[in-house]
Design a protein around this motif. Structure first.
Motif, short mmCIF file in Angstrom:
data_model
loop_
_atom_site.label_atom_id
_atom_site.label_comp_id
_atom_site.label_asym_id
_atom_site.label_seq_id
_atom_site.Cartn_x
_atom_site.Cartn_y
_atom_site.Cartn_z
N LEU A 1 15.78 23.35 -23.85
CA LEU A 1 14.97 23.00 -25.02
C LEU A 1 14.82 24.21 -25.95
O LEU A 1 14.73 24.06 -27.17
N SER A 2 14.81 25.39 -25.37
CA SER A 2 14.73 26.60 -26.19
C SER A 2 15.95 26.71 -27.10
O SER A 2 15.83 27.02 -28.30
N SER A 3 17.14 26.43 -26.57
CA SER A 3 18.36 26.47 -27.38
C SER A 3 18.30 25.42 -28.49
O SER A 3 18.64 25.68 -29.64
N LYS A 4 17.86 24.23 -28.11
CA LYS A 4 17.73 23.17 -29.11
C LYS A 4 16.77 23.57 -30.22
O LYS A 4 16.99 23.31 -31.41
N ALA A 5 15.68 24.20 -29.81
CA ALA A 5 14.66 24.61 -30.78
C ALA A 5 15.22 25.65 -31.75
O ALA A 5 14.94 25.62 -32.96
N LEU A 6 16.01 26.57 -31.21
CA LEU A 6 16.59 27.60 -32.06
C LEU A 6 17.53 26.98 -33.10
O LEU A 6 17.51 27.36 -34.29
N LEU A 7 18.30 26.00 -32.67
CA LEU A 7 19.18 25.29 -33.60
C LEU A 7 18.36 24.59 -34.68
O LEU A 7 18.69 24.63 -35.87
N LEU A 8 17.29 23.98 -34.26
CA LEU A 8 16.42 23.28 -35.21
C LEU A 8 15.90 24.24 -36.29
O LEU A 8 15.89 23.91 -37.49
N LEU A 9 15.52 25.43 -35.86
CA LEU A 9 14.99 26.39 -36.83
C LEU A 9 16.07 26.83 -37.81
O LEU A 9 15.83 26.96 -39.03
N GLN A 10 17.28 27.03 -37.30
CA GLN A 10 18.37 27.44 -38.19
C GLN A 10 18.68 26.33 -39.19
O GLN A 10 18.92 26.59 -40.37
N GLU A 11 18.62 25.10 -38.71
CA GLU A 11 18.84 23.94 -39.57
C GLU A 11 17.75 23.88 -40.66
O GLU A 11 18.04 23.68 -41.84
N ASN A 12 16.50 24.09 -40.24
CA ASN A 12 15.39 24.10 -41.20
C ASN A 12 15.64 25.13 -42.29
O ASN A 12 15.42 24.88 -43.47
N ARG A 13 16.07 26.30 -41.86
CA ARG A 13 16.31 27.36 -42.82
C ARG A 13 17.37 26.94 -43.83
O ARG A 13 17.23 27.16 -45.03
N LYS A 14 18.42 26.32 -43.31
CA LYS A 14 19.48 25.85 -44.20
C LYS A 14 18.93 24.82 -45.19
O LYS A 14 19.23 24.86 -46.37
N LYS A 15 18.12 23.92 -44.68
CA LYS A 15 17.56 22.86 -45.53
C LYS A 15 16.43 23.38 -46.42
O LYS A 15 15.81 22.64 -47.16
N LYS A 16 16.13 24.67 -46.29
CA LYS A 16 15.00 25.29 -47.03
C LYS A 16 13.67 24.60 -46.73
O LYS A 16 12.81 24.48 -47.60
N ASP A 17 13.56 24.13 -45.49
CA ASP A 17 12.33 23.44 -45.10
C ASP A 17 11.72 24.16 -43.89
O ASP A 17 12.21 25.22 -43.48
N SER A 18 10.66 23.63 -43.34
CA SER A 18 9.99 24.28 -42.21
C SER A 18 9.44 23.22 -41.28
O SER A 18 9.39 22.04 -41.63
N CYS A 19 9.00 23.63 -40.09
CA CYS A 19 8.39 22.66 -39.18
C CYS A 19 7.22 23.28 -38.42
O CYS A 19 7.08 24.50 -38.37
#
Lengths: 372, 372, 372, 372
Positions: A186-204
């Motif tokens: 889940l930690s790896s998945k979470a890291l991917l999610l954050l990188q995706e957020n950054r790309k989308k210029k969004d946050s969670c």
């Protein structure tokens, strides 16, 4: 007690703006005799600081803490401990844009309404930067608690849609997770999610959970200084936290008393509870069991996507925030939650020392001696 | 500040045990010039008191408040206001059973561990009876806030499995609901549920929601005296509360920043927000919008069903609690939530008065005059 | 509130040891909008600092204050103001002698008894060096008071056997007196006395008097926060002060009521008093007249003459103190008395702002606006 | 902390007006386990109360204290102790005269200026009547201190022109002196003086001295919570006190350091001082020696002689006060000085308990046990 001061006996006063020269804290009330050096505090700051993973802002702060007072020959002396953390990577010019308009989700508007003046550079005092001082002070509190066998562990229970199921925590993995999520997959998945957020210029957002082990029964003061009341105060004082719950928390609201109550039983001369739905607190006082609470973290308000807002003079405008920001503050909030928990418990531990005549007599007979 | 004291400028000190002679509160710091009489306070206490519906305990307390000081010719004088509420229906003998064993879910065990002594009669100081003093003090705070156009409404958002959907509140009905649930149909269902619980000798929890209207922007102090931090402290200090959330609260943790942020827009020279996900708070300071939070209430720990527990000397036993108890404390907690909210806001309103030089000058030029 | 914190709304936390790296203070609660720069504070520190005359210690401290937070674009922002004063002329090696024995009249013995550890270098936290932080904070308080027309003047009323008779003060001369004695002839005599003391390796005490002009009536809170109670707390917290008296002070104890009472009279629509025996305070609240008090200063405990004392391990010994010390602290205490007075009055001025409903309404109607 | 609250851990909140229904105090923070009953408190109140000798006012108050909370089965429980003292001999009608004019030397004028409203009946909150609550609370503090071997004795050192020379105290006689003057001959003279004052419709002041025996070294917190600073705060908060001095006090100001310093010497493994000029305090911390201070008491402001004053609407008038007043408050202030001293020391004793890690560990190892 003023707004940037916390605690009664283990009292801290923090100061500093995001893009000022430094941030810091004065700890007043730490007992004398605690071994302490900057090296002891630094690891706590290292966990909090940005720039160490793709999960966080690219602002590069060394966060090197200096002890300016209160320690002599490696021990605290009982006098105020002044800690200073220089700001080394400030770029106030990046915030010119915010000078004249209010960022949604930030304190720009409310500070302006309150004070009629605000330091717009990165949010000034309302920036997450102020938490460096909390973490430095919390480190001292943690070291004090350690002397009594008390340890605090906070971690990411959820990040956006990713949720770590109860019972699947792998605490051995926790130190290696860049998102403070104690589960390798889940930690790896979470890291991917954050990188995706950054790309989308969004946050969670997410949920941080905190466990305290080794806590003695008896901490907390009735009525208004209950352990859970003080912890709630402490945790909700962290920017971006929107809720807290203890033990089963909100889930308790739909249970029956017969389901929820933690029953007592005796075994081998010791008293235990059959469950810990209350999260280690009874009537606002620690019961000696695992202390457990969760905090809700909102999505980072600074996002790159365009947002509607208004200027300070009241005109409508559109703002895209281009500064260096975290795609989620959850990983970093973890260390702040630990710090605020440590500060609260250290304070209550000191307060508790004066609650009983028999205990006081023990202190005065054993430790202090008058001499005339 | 000791455990039964709350507030900095509008400060209260409550006292009293469940089965002592009386309970009361000293309010120190209420501004001079507020119209006040016992008649103004009584309606607040009437809403809280037991014995008025099948929804609550059968203990019959008149809860008649007396003002012993601080009011002269119908106005507050700026000096401490002492309020006293006699206990008239105490039955300490009903608690003989609890003298030697710890009730599950209650503070008996933790008080004993903390102090080495406890008033076992109905929980002593840890009883919900102490909230009468909070409500009396909260009434004075509410009356003060009213002078500034601020009003507070708390209500039952959920009771056990019954949940009032957002948008279906009928606030006009609220005063008639014996369970403080602003919806006629659901209120009736809730009442039935409570009667059923009583029959089953069980209890249930729920969720209380609180709305504050008319609040000016600017209340709350950064960093540790944030409005939400102080409200969390206040609300979690109420016995039986296990969680709090502001605005979207825990739900915010799974949203994106672009979904969560409340955008600003200007209309006719005034600044508005397009939504209020933050619950009226930005950076810990009120933004002038509706203040909104929810609190989780655990099921009443006192139930008639047999429960495992231990005696004070550490033997296993079984306990069935036969006292006069509420099948759910939710309906009564509503008035306590309002009281604690009022006390917190009154305090912050006073604190805010000294936050700006321009405002201070206005006071000193206009209201006060030196004479030599 | 911990030991190095003072004030409720205008709150300060000082820190620093005599021979540590720096000393400093965090001011939390200064209203927003006060013009402030390091240049505004420096003159206050310059008055306090050693090394400027034969009257004081030869330790050469530049006492250059730095503002690390809380000021933006030349104005206070309402957030904590962190002031830092580096120590530049420390010589801890000079204090090796004191490491193992207790200096008479100093805090060495009592600190050791209290904490079991002490920073022996120049007294550590108990050194007069900590007053630099007080004076820096007091400067900010003084500048705030000035906005309300309030000014504070302390001076040397007596130095050893030299006593300035009442009515012979020449306040125009005061800034030029190296011993803060507002009388040219007596000032010269006092300077000679100090030089003589230095030669004799002895020291002397004195009396500092303080006048506050422009104070509005109404400052001070009954019962325990009386203006004179708080000032006494403030002034007696200065090292070396052994007494305080207001107005006629101890002399009042031998007068009749008919001699002592200050009678009122009205003249041209204003109320006056025929005398000011009470020193500008009635019932603990300022009456708008000149505020006047005197403080007794003991002789500097550090003297070069040999003194009997004991070592930390309890052996009798003889000690001659050879460090850099003031032959009398009176001239320097003057600025500290002013600082503590300013801090106390600033705090009470802020507290007073919330004392009346009519005044509060004026603030909220005029200065703050809600926006939704 | 608001104006009628005192203390940090042993905290009191007093309330009540001279001619209201009652006066009282809430003590929050008294350790659990102290034996306590109304009978234990009553003797302290009896010493303070008027109507027992020609030396005092003829107002006849029984001053019967009631304990309303915080005590169970004869022991304090650690929860707030509410003490109530009914007013039984109020005669508000006697004060009609004061309704419209300001009594010289009283707080009428300053209260009116501060609050815009005042309870004119006997001075309302500013009356000496409020000290009954202090004495009741002080009794509890004294009983706590007694458990640690600490005892407090205050007495009349001077009454008007009558001065008890140092060394001539006959403390065995003290309980029999109606003017608290420990010398049979001077006590008789003092009583005559008071009767004479009454005849002349005048009043006189005096000096109260206070001794504390059995105090351990280490009480007091540097820098702002020094023992002498807090005691000064406490004592100057008593109405009518105009000065305080510790040890040699003001006399120290004209001595040389070599004369003033208290030298240490060791004898039989214990450390002693050759003198006690400092009054038992070094650097603001108790040194274990006799604690000694003196307070200046002004003449009772209420006198029967005609005095010039003004009406509330600003007209000149003449006032002769005909109420029941003390010819001198000195004899009664003695018990209030003891009470405030006890409250201050009890608070510092509790605060001191958390000052050292070694002492804290002792408490937690010995007295408290966790159970899970």
């Amino acid at each position: 007690m003023s707004g940037s001061t916390y605690g009664q006996l283990f009292q801290i006063s923090t100061w500093g703006e995001s893009h000022g020269e430094a941030t810091g804290v004065v700890i007043d009330g730490c007992p004398a005799g605690l071994p302490l050096s900057a090296r002891d505090i630094q690891p706590f700051l290292d966990r909090r600081r940005p720039g160490v993973s793709p999960a966080v802002s690219s602002r590069q702060e060394a966060d090197q803490v200096q002890i300016l007072s209160g320690v002599f020959n490696g021990y605290t002396t009982g006098t105020p401990i002044s800690l200073l953390i220089p700001n080394t990577d400030t770029r106030p010019e990046e915030y010119e844009q915010m000078k004249h308009c209010f960022r949604p989700g930030h304190a720009d508007f409310s500070f302006q309404q309150k004070y009629g003046i605000r330091d717009h550079r990165g949010g000034g005092r309302s920036s997450g930067r102020e938490t460096a001082a909390r973490v430095a002070a919390g480190a001292v509190a943690s070291l004090l608690l350690k002397e009594f066998g008390i340890s605090i562990t906070a971690f990411t229970r959820a990040l956006g849609p990713i949720h770590l199921p109860e019972g699947e925590e792998d605490f051995a993995f926790l130190p290696r997770s860049p998102v403070s999520l104690p589960h390798e997959g889940l930690s790896s998945k979470a890291l991917l999610l954050l990188q995706e957020n950054r790309k989308k210029k969004d946050s969670c957002g997410g949920v941080v959970e905190c466990h305290v082990r080794g806590l003695m029964a008896g901490l907390g003061q009735p009525v208004f200084q209950k352990l859970d009341a003080l912890l709630s105060h402490a945790i909700l004082s962290i920017g971006g936290i929107k809720g807290i719950e203890f033990g089963l928390g909100f889930a308790a609201s739909s249970l029956l008393g017969s389901q929820y109550n933690d029953c007592f039983f005796a075994d081998n001369g010791r008293i235990h509870k059959s469950s810990n739905h209350g999260g280690g607190i009874l009537g606002g006082i620690s019961d000696g069991d695992l202390l457990l609470f969760r905090a809700a973290v909102k999505p980072t308000p600074s996002i790159g996507l365009p947002q509607d807002t208004v200027t300070q003079t009241g005109e409508n405008t559109v703002l895209s925030i281009s500064g260096r920001h975290d795609p989620s503050i959850v990983p970093r909030v973890v260390s702040v939650v630990e710090a605020m928990t440590a500060l609260t418990l250290a304070d209550l531990l000191l307060l508790h020392a004066s609650s009983r005549l028999d205990a006081l007599k023990k202190i005065y007979n054993a430790s202090f001696q008058d001499s005339f």
